[in-house]
Design an enzyme around this catalytic site. Structure first.
Site, PDB file in Angstrom:
ATOM      1  N   HIS A  16      36.268  32.630  37.927  1.00 29.66           N
ATOM      2  CA  HIS A  16      34.966  32.266  38.499  1.00 29.66           C
ATOM      3  C   HIS A  16      34.178  31.552  37.409  1.00 29.66           C
ATOM      4  CE1 HIS A  16      31.517  32.641  41.276  1.00 29.66           C
ATOM      5  NE2 HIS A  16      30.834  32.600  40.147  1.00 29.66           N
ATOM      6  N   CYS A  17      33.802  30.314  37.694  1.00 30.71           N
ATOM      7  CA  CYS A  17      33.118  29.497  36.690  1.00 30.71           C
ATOM      8  C   CYS A  17      31.607  29.528  36.922  1.00 30.71           C
ATOM      9  CB  CYS A  17      33.623  28.055  36.756  1.00 30.71           C
ATOM     10  SG  CYS A  17      32.843  26.976  35.528  1.00 30.71           S
TER      11      CYS A  17
END
Length: 356
Positions: A165-166
């Site tokens: 998850h960025c």
């Protein structure tokens, strides 16, 4: 009145345009990312590129610098939008736990809060390219996750080929947006190199005109600020580009690399450098498994895409096959489809190896 899927979605996503654009719960971080891109480019165009036009007065090179900077920036912003506003590969949730589970004793139960609850096996074994892989049961989505699928704690969704998850794009990086994510990061690195190089070139012209670096800095402090900013930022986006290039060549995800690095286990997904690159950049992007804009009742009544009549699962030496009916639960359908696809790939590989 029936509601749209995005209106009743149990994940933590944020939606725009009636479910056509899907973001993560931390989508507000996109504002920071946009500022980190746009502000330096505006400064560059105002204080460096405009003056380079004067330095190249007899040529068109100055205008080319201006044009390249604008095109580069538009490309980076479009890739950022495609990465952050797209379904990363979310796996549909099941309305209730799977009932037809291989090796599962339906009579087994555990008492939870005074009520009887079925006790499902935590893991199952499937075969990918002829090698065993364990998949886990997701209690939140109530499905057995397909291989390489993981549940994102930030978005609260199971995502196919989950990478990470960025927070910079406010979205999970998975099967459907990984290509755009890599192109976004690599394009940002190239933009840093371009702005740094052109700012350094302008500083060289000023040093030639004024004789000393100090005098040149006083004339154009923006050039030195941009050089310092791009130098620092390049270590981040350039490092990410190099790391993900390595992941692509070995067919790994960030999640797999950090979790299984110390185990020294065989990577069952590695098909060679060329095929690994082709898988990321040449394979057609699959359509989303969920129509967030559609009506809730219609989505629940539709059979999963690509369902097939039957497929082998479990140990390949066993002759047992599990029949997949249209009435099977959504979680089992996804698992069986994934197993069928992997077994087909394994058969193709063995056929090529034997020259058949």
């Amino acid at each position: 009145m029936a509601q749209r899927v995005y209106q009743v979605w149990k994940g933590k996503n944020k939606f725009l345009l009636k479910g056509r654009l899907i973001f993560g719960p931390d989508a507000s971080s996109l504002i920071v990312t946009l500022m980190l891109i746009l502000i330096p480019v505006i400064i560059f165009c105002t204080f460096v590129a405009r003056n380079l036009i004067k330095e190249f007065a007899a040529q068109t090179a100055g205008y080319a610098v201006y044009l390249v900077a604008i095109i580069f920036t538009i490309q980076v912003l479009v890739l950022l939008l495609l990465t952050s506003a797209r379904d990363p590969g979310i796996v549909p949730r099941s309305p209730h736990p799977p009932e037809d589970v291989s090796g599962y004793d339906s009579s087994a139960s555990v008492e939870v809060g005074g009520a009887q609850s079925l006790q499902l096996p935590r893991t199952k074994e499937v075969f990918v390219n002829g090698l065993p892989v364990r998949i886990k049961y997701c209690e939140t989505c109530m499905i057995y996750r397909p291989p390489r699928c993981s549940h994102c704690s930030v978005c609260d969704n199971c995502v196919e080929r989950f990478d990470h998850h960025c927070p910079w794009v406010g979205q999970c990086i998975g099967k459907r947006n990984y290509r755009c994510f890599f192109l976004f990061v690599s394009s940002s690195a190239l933009l840093c190199v371009f702005v740094f190089s052109m700012s350094a070139l302008y500083m060289k012209f000023l040093i030639n005109d004024y004789g000393t670096v100090w005098e040149a800095v006083k004339v154009s402090p923006a050039s030195m600020v941009l050089m310092g900013y791009c130098f620092v930022l390049f270590w981040f986006v350039g490092g990410l580009t190099g790391f993900h290039t390595y992941l692509i060549t070995t067919n790994q995800t960030t999640y797999e690399n950090f979790r299984y690095r110390a185990q020294n286990s065989i990577n069952v997904y590695d098909r060679g450098c060329g095929n690994n690159f082709a898988e990321v950049f040449c394979r057609r992007r699959e359509s989303s498994k969920i129509n967030f804009h559609g009506l809730e009742n219609e989505e629940l009544s539709k059979p999963p895409k690509g369902s097939i009549p039957a497929m082998p699962i479990g140990n390949p030496d066993e002759t047992r096959r599990v029949k997949v009916e249209h009435s099977l639960e959504m979680g089992n359908d996804l698992l069986n489809i994934s197993q069928w696809h992997d077994s087909q790939e394994a058969a193709d590989i063995r056929t090529r190896a034997t020259g058949g």
